[in-house]
Motif scaffolding. Structure first.
Motif, PDB file in Angstrom:
ATOM      1  N   ARG A   1       0.653   5.711  -0.412  1.00 34.02           N
ATOM      2  CA  ARG A   1      -0.171   6.919  -0.447  1.00 34.02           C
ATOM      3  C   ARG A   1       0.740   8.129  -0.607  1.00 34.02           C
ATOM      4  NH1 ARG A   1      -3.483   7.876   4.828  1.00 34.02           N
ATOM      5  NH2 ARG A   1      -4.153   9.631   3.530  1.00 34.02           N
TER       6      ARG A   1
ATOM      7  N   GLU B   1      -9.624   4.064   5.066  1.00 34.90           N
ATOM      8  CA  GLU B   1      -9.091   4.699   3.872  1.00 34.90           C
ATOM      9  C   GLU B   1      -9.937   4.398   2.636  1.00 34.90           C
ATOM     10  OE1 GLU B   1      -6.589   6.682   3.921  1.00 34.90           O
ATOM     11  OE2 GLU B   1      -5.621   6.248   5.850  1.00 34.90           O
TER      12      GLU B   1
ATOM     13  N   PRO C   1       0.819  -1.215   0.000  1.00 36.67           N
ATOM     14  CA  PRO C   1       0.000   0.000   0.000  1.00 36.67           C
ATOM     15  C   PRO C   1       0.855   1.268   0.000  1.00 36.67           C
ATOM     16  CG  PRO C   1      -0.784  -1.552   1.659  1.00 36.67           C
ATOM     17  CD  PRO C   1       0.540  -2.056   1.188  1.00 36.67           C
TER      18      PRO C   1
ATOM     19  N   LEU D   1      -6.381   0.537   7.631  1.00 37.93           N
ATOM     20  CA  LEU D   1      -6.723   0.684   6.219  1.00 37.93           C
ATOM     21  C   LEU D   1      -8.229   0.694   5.997  1.00 37.93           C
ATOM     22  CD1 LEU D   1      -4.056  -1.626   4.528  1.00 37.93           C
ATOM     23  CD2 LEU D   1      -4.236   0.863   4.300  1.00 37.93           C
TER      24      LEU D   1
ATOM     25  N   PRO E   1     -12.545  -1.633   2.727  1.00 38.49           N
ATOM     26  CA  PRO E   1     -12.255  -0.197   2.778  1.00 38.49           C
ATOM     27  C   PRO E   1     -13.467   0.633   3.169  1.00 38.49           C
ATOM     28  CG  PRO E   1     -12.666  -0.827   0.519  1.00 38.49           C
ATOM     29  CD  PRO E   1     -12.746  -2.102   1.341  1.00 38.49           C
TER      30      PRO E   1
ATOM     31  N   SER F   1     -14.031   2.915  -2.133  1.00 38.65           N
ATOM     32  CA  SER F   1     -13.075   2.504  -3.155  1.00 38.65           C
ATOM     33  C   SER F   1     -13.291   3.332  -4.414  1.00 38.65           C
ATOM     34  CB  SER F   1     -13.206   1.014  -3.470  1.00 38.65           C
ATOM     35  OG  SER F   1     -14.482   0.722  -3.997  1.00 38.65           O
TER      36      SER F   1
ATOM     37  N   TRP G   1      -9.643   2.957  -0.982  1.00 30.72           N
ATOM     38  CA  TRP G   1      -8.720   2.098  -1.716  1.00 30.72           C
ATOM     39  C   TRP G   1      -8.830   2.388  -3.213  1.00 30.72           C
ATOM     40  CZ3 TRP G   1      -9.409  -3.463   0.740  1.00 30.72           C
ATOM     41  CH2 TRP G   1      -9.096  -3.397   2.108  1.00 30.72           C
TER      42      TRP G   1
ATOM     43  N   THR H   1      -8.094   1.134  -6.951  1.00 29.04           N
ATOM     44  CA  THR H   1      -7.907  -0.147  -7.623  1.00 29.04           C
ATOM     45  C   THR H   1      -7.724   0.055  -9.118  1.00 29.04           C
ATOM     46  OG1 THR H   1     -10.278  -0.494  -7.985  1.00 29.04           O
ATOM     47  CG2 THR H   1      -9.346  -1.272  -5.892  1.00 29.04           C
TER      48      THR H   1
ATOM     49  N   TRP I   1      -4.942  -6.146  -4.343  1.00 22.51           N
ATOM     50  CA  TRP I   1      -5.356  -5.876  -2.966  1.00 22.51           C
ATOM     51  C   TRP I   1      -5.585  -7.174  -2.199  1.00 22.51           C
ATOM     52  CZ3 TRP I   1      -5.390  -2.057   0.447  1.00 22.51           C
ATOM     53  CH2 TRP I   1      -5.235  -0.752   0.004  1.00 22.51           C
TER      54      TRP I   1
END
Length: 258
Positions: free
Chosen positions: A128, A145, A126, A142, A171, A174, A147, A149, A157
């Protein structure tokens, strides 16, 4: 064209005044022949006296933008007689698309007529946008957060969550993209956390543009391979580029391990 249509027994175009629009049969025929014409064009190009000095290389966009292009200046300086043309042409059915001399791909296809040379490993973790002053205390964080994709790497993932021991983590939200490089750009813009290719993102990590949230937890991903037809094995330009990629990949791996 009319003779071809008579021979096929089907119309290839709808003729509307001066406009021609392909019929269903025309679109099917064009799709099936495109790869064959690309290969014919490549064969003609290689048959010219200057063949071997220009290479058309297919590579994934993320690899092209974040790893290959920044290094190509060194290659072209070292081998000024070899021209490189990059494109992102893909063929889901074949590792080597029509109309290209060689390709960079993730994973081995096993197609018997191809030489597939591994030149660099890969893993995902991961990432950021940086700087992050304090890393999360636990992987469970997480869940809070967004995510990011990518359709091109749909299993990254879940593969990483399994390695991290939290396969059922979900998440807060997403956001999906078709290509990995778009998901990475979204992470750089602060839109969320991307399951990013660790080796390709080394420069962004060193510069602080991206931060690995759990750098000690890496999920192995498919290696990068240089792919070409066996009949091109003795081509000096192909051999030169293959050796250069192997050297660059080994140096990059050593730099990350250091």
């Amino acid at each position: 064209m009319l003779n071809l249509e008579r021979w096929l027994g089907a119309a290839l175009f709808d003729r509307r005044g001066r406009r021609l629009e392909p019929t269903v049969a025309g679109r099917v025929l064009a799709g099936e022949l495109r790869d064959a014409f690309d290969r014919m064009a490549g064969a003609v190009e290689r048959a010219r006296p200057e063949a071997g000095r220009k290479l058309v290389i297919s590579a994934p966009p993320t690899m092209t933008l974040h790893w290959l292009v920044p290094r190509l200046t060194g290659f072209l300086r070292q081998y000024p007689d070899i021209q490189i043309q990059l494109n992102n042409r893909r063929d889901r059915a074949h590792a080597l698309p029509g109309g290209v001399d060689a390709a960079i791909r993730r994973g081995r296809s096993g197609e018997p007529h191809l030489v597939e040379t591994p030149f660099m490993k890969e893993a995902v973790t991961p990432l950021r946008a940086g700087p992050v002053r304090r890393r999360p205390a636990s992987i469970d964080s997480l869940e809070r957060e967004t995510w990011l994709t990518a359709d091109m790497r749909p299993d990254d993932w879940q593969r990483w969550l399994a390695v991290a021991g939290v396969p059922h983590l979900q998440p807060r939200a997403s956001l999906g993209f078709d290509h990995t490089y778009l998901a990475v750009e979204a992470a750089l813009d602060g839109l969320g956390v991307v399951m990013g290719p660790r080796y390709l993102m080394q420069e962004e990590l060193e510069a602080g543009r991206l931060v690995a949230l759990f750098p000690e937890v890496l999920a192995p991903a498919d290696d990068y391979f240089f792919v070409h037809d066996k009949q091109r094995s003795a081509d000096p330009a192909i051999a030169t580029l293959r050796a250069w990629l192997q050297a660059e990949g080994q140096a990059h791996e050593a730099r990350i391990r250091a």
